[in-house]
Design an enzyme around this catalytic site. Structure first.
Site, PDB file in Angstrom:
ATOM      1  CG  HIS A 137      -1.863 -13.478   3.981  1.00 34.31           C
ATOM      2  ND1 HIS A 137      -1.624 -12.132   4.097  1.00 34.31           N
ATOM      3  CD2 HIS A 137      -3.062 -13.693   4.583  1.00 34.31           C
ATOM      4  CE1 HIS A 137      -2.640 -11.553   4.743  1.00 34.31           C
ATOM      5  NE2 HIS A 137      -3.514 -12.480   5.055  1.00 34.31           N
ATOM      6  NE  ARG A 183      -3.947  -2.303   1.680  1.00 32.13           N
ATOM      7  CZ  ARG A 183      -3.640  -3.575   1.812  1.00 32.13           C
ATOM      8  NH1 ARG A 183      -2.468  -3.925   2.304  1.00 32.13           N
ATOM      9  NH2 ARG A 183      -4.484  -4.511   1.438  1.00 32.13           N
TER      10      ARG A 183
HETATM   11  P1  NAD Z   1       0.893  -3.039   3.649  1.00 27.38           P
HETATM   12  O1  NAD Z   1       1.647  -2.731   2.398  1.00 27.38           O
HETATM   13  O2  NAD Z   1      -0.549  -2.787   3.666  1.00 27.38           O
HETATM   14  O3  NAD Z   1       1.537  -2.184   4.869  1.00 27.38           O
HETATM   15  C1  NAD Z   1       2.895  -2.071   5.068  1.00 27.38           C
HETATM   16  C2  NAD Z   1       3.135  -0.943   6.060  1.00 27.38           C
HETATM   17  O4  NAD Z   1       4.525  -0.924   6.395  1.00 27.38           O
HETATM   18  C3  NAD Z   1       2.763   0.435   5.519  1.00 27.38           C
HETATM   19  O5  NAD Z   1       1.950   1.113   6.455  1.00 27.38           O
HETATM   20  C4  NAD Z   1       4.136   1.149   5.340  1.00 27.38           C
HETATM   21  O6  NAD Z   1       4.067   2.520   5.642  1.00 27.38           O
HETATM   22  C5  NAD Z   1       4.992   0.429   6.353  1.00 27.38           C
HETATM   23  N1  NAD Z   1       6.411   0.338   6.004  1.00 27.38           N
HETATM   24  C6  NAD Z   1       6.959  -0.080   4.830  1.00 27.38           C
HETATM   25  N2  NAD Z   1       8.305  -0.123   4.916  1.00 27.38           N
HETATM   26  C7  NAD Z   1       8.615   0.308   6.159  1.00 27.38           C
HETATM   27  C8  NAD Z   1       9.851   0.502   6.859  1.00 27.38           C
HETATM   28  N3  NAD Z   1      11.018   0.239   6.280  1.00 27.38           N
HETATM   29  N4  NAD Z   1       9.807   0.975   8.130  1.00 27.38           N
HETATM   30  C9  NAD Z   1       8.595   1.255   8.725  1.00 27.38           C
HETATM   31  N5  NAD Z   1       7.414   1.068   8.123  1.00 27.38           N
HETATM   32  C10 NAD Z   1       7.418   0.604   6.856  1.00 27.38           C
HETATM   33  O7  NAD Z   1       1.201  -4.535   4.027  1.00 27.38           O
HETATM   34  P2  NAD Z   1       0.509  -5.511   5.093  1.00 27.38           P
HETATM   35  O8  NAD Z   1      -0.009  -4.758   6.246  1.00 27.38           O
HETATM   36  O9  NAD Z   1       1.430  -6.644   5.262  1.00 27.38           O
HETATM   37  O10 NAD Z   1      -0.797  -6.052   4.401  1.00 27.38           O
HETATM   38  C11 NAD Z   1      -1.118  -6.538   3.269  1.00 27.38           C
HETATM   39  C12 NAD Z   1      -0.592  -7.756   2.546  1.00 27.38           C
HETATM   40  O11 NAD Z   1       0.617  -7.625   1.925  1.00 27.38           O
HETATM   41  C13 NAD Z   1      -0.495  -9.037   3.229  1.00 27.38           C
HETATM   42  O12 NAD Z   1      -1.619  -9.707   2.841  1.00 27.38           O
HETATM   43  C14 NAD Z   1       0.740  -9.756   2.643  1.00 27.38           C
HETATM   44  O13 NAD Z   1       0.399 -11.061   2.284  1.00 27.38           O
HETATM   45  C15 NAD Z   1       1.046  -8.946   1.484  1.00 27.38           C
HETATM   46  N6  NAD Z   1       2.417  -8.729   0.988  1.00 27.38           N
HETATM   47  C16 NAD Z   1       3.494  -9.451   1.407  1.00 27.38           C
HETATM   48  C17 NAD Z   1       4.778  -9.143   0.966  1.00 27.38           C
HETATM   49  C18 NAD Z   1       5.946  -9.946   1.467  1.00 27.38           C
HETATM   50  O14 NAD Z   1       5.806 -11.150   1.689  1.00 27.38           O
HETATM   51  N7  NAD Z   1       7.100  -9.324   1.687  1.00 27.38           N
HETATM   52  C19 NAD Z   1       4.977  -8.087   0.077  1.00 27.38           C
HETATM   53  C20 NAD Z   1       3.849  -7.356  -0.364  1.00 27.38           C
HETATM   54  C21 NAD Z   1       2.579  -7.672   0.117  1.00 27.38           C
END
Ligand code: NAD
Ligand code: ZN
Length: 249
Positions: free
Chosen positions: A119, A36
């Site tokens: 997930h 997001r």
């Molecule tokens: P999200 O993208 O909704 O939220 C991530 C949050 O982390 C954001 O609010 C952002 O501001 C914050 N953020 C990002 N980098 C940061 C940092 N370095 N320091 C501090 N804050 C930081 O993700 P979510 O809440 O995990 O939810 C949604 C979905 O994303 C999950 O369903 C998951 O399966 C999926 N997802 C997973 C991956 C992965 O496995 N790495 C990658 C993308 C999405």
């Protein structure tokens, strides 16, 4: 911020059963985009819903194309300081485990052993017919060469990454266990999640309802900030390093 990190370290020392809950934010420092943020995954592609995946061959091909696109960055990523620090907390003895929404497997690569993947995992492919699991890498390569969605080698069934798509049910066992951990902990720390996807985002509130302290660490505000005892708006790597340094004092 210094004071908040100091208090977090104190609570970590005092707690008997800590649960860490992570989202995509913990892996951005490993080069995996979150969902997001402005450059997040959903700013670039439309997700394929599970029902479409089941019904339409074109949706299955689009799904595999998207997964193949993100495969390199995710499959070959290295855990970062945040993942390693959390793995170190488990070794201290009072961390029950990590509940993660991530599908990248980086907590396990960093050495965490008790990990609930809400997930699923993008490191594996699952057959929707016979449930057999396979390492993802050779299947993604095969797709990239042929641009044909591969079939299950065991039963010719439909293959999909072992992750939960929109419209697909979470694994009942995993979500049940996560609920038990949330109800049974005395400190619940959420790190790098926007806390908008339910039922995952309900877990911090469950923990609070059952008497745990709640700490939220995230770059930007979340909708659960008002329910938390400590909120730290900062970068995850730097924040966890600071907390960890105070822990070992
Ligand atoms: P999200 O993208 O909704 O939220 C991530 C949050 O982390 C954001 O609010 C952002 O501001 C914050 N953020 C990002 N980098 C940061 C940092 N370095 N320091 C501090 N804050 C930081 O993700 P979510 O809440 O995990 O939810 C949604 C979905 O994303 C999950 O369903 C998951 O399966 C999926 N997802 C997973 C991956 C992965 O496995 N790495 C990658 C993308 C999405
Ligand atoms: Zn099969």
């Amino acid at each position: 911020m210094d004071e908040l990190c100091r208090r977090t370290a104190e609570w970590l020392k005092e707690a008997e059963r800590v649960v860490v809950f992570t989202g995509a934010g913990i892996s951005t420092e490993s080069g995996i985009p979150d969902f997001r943020s402005p450059n997040g995954v959903w700013s670039k592609v439309e997700p394929v819903y599970f029902q479409d995946f089941l019904r339409r061959a074109t949706a299955r091909r689009e799904y595999w194309r998207q997964k193949a696109d993100s495969h390199q960055a995710m499959y070959f990523a290295e855990p970062n300081a945040g993942h390693r620090i959390i793995a170190g907390w488990e070794a201290r003895g009072n961390l029950r485990g990590v509940i993660t929404q991530n599908i990248d497997g980086l907590h396990q690569s960093a050495g965490s052993r008790n990990v609930l993947e809400l997930h699923g995992t993008a490191r594996e492919i699952a057959c929707l017919d016979c449930q057999e699991r396979y390492d993802a890498d050779p299947f993604v390569r095969q797709f990239l060469e042929s641009l044909e969605v591969p079939d299950c080698p065991a039963c010719s069934g439909v293959l999909k990454h072992a992750t939960i798509s929109f419209g697909q049910q979470l694994d009942a066992q995993v979500i049940r266990k996560a609920g038990i951990w949330a109800r049974d902990c005395d400190l619940f720390i959420t790190i790098g999640s926007s806390l908008v996807v339910t039922p995952a985002a309900d877990l911090p509130l469950t923990a609070v309802d059952y008497g745990a302290r709640l700490i939220i660490i995230n770059r930007e505000p979340t909708q659960l900030d008002s329910a938390a005892d400590i909120v730290i708006h900062g970068e995850i790597g730097a924040t966890l390093r600071q907390i960890n340094a105070l822990l070992t004092d």
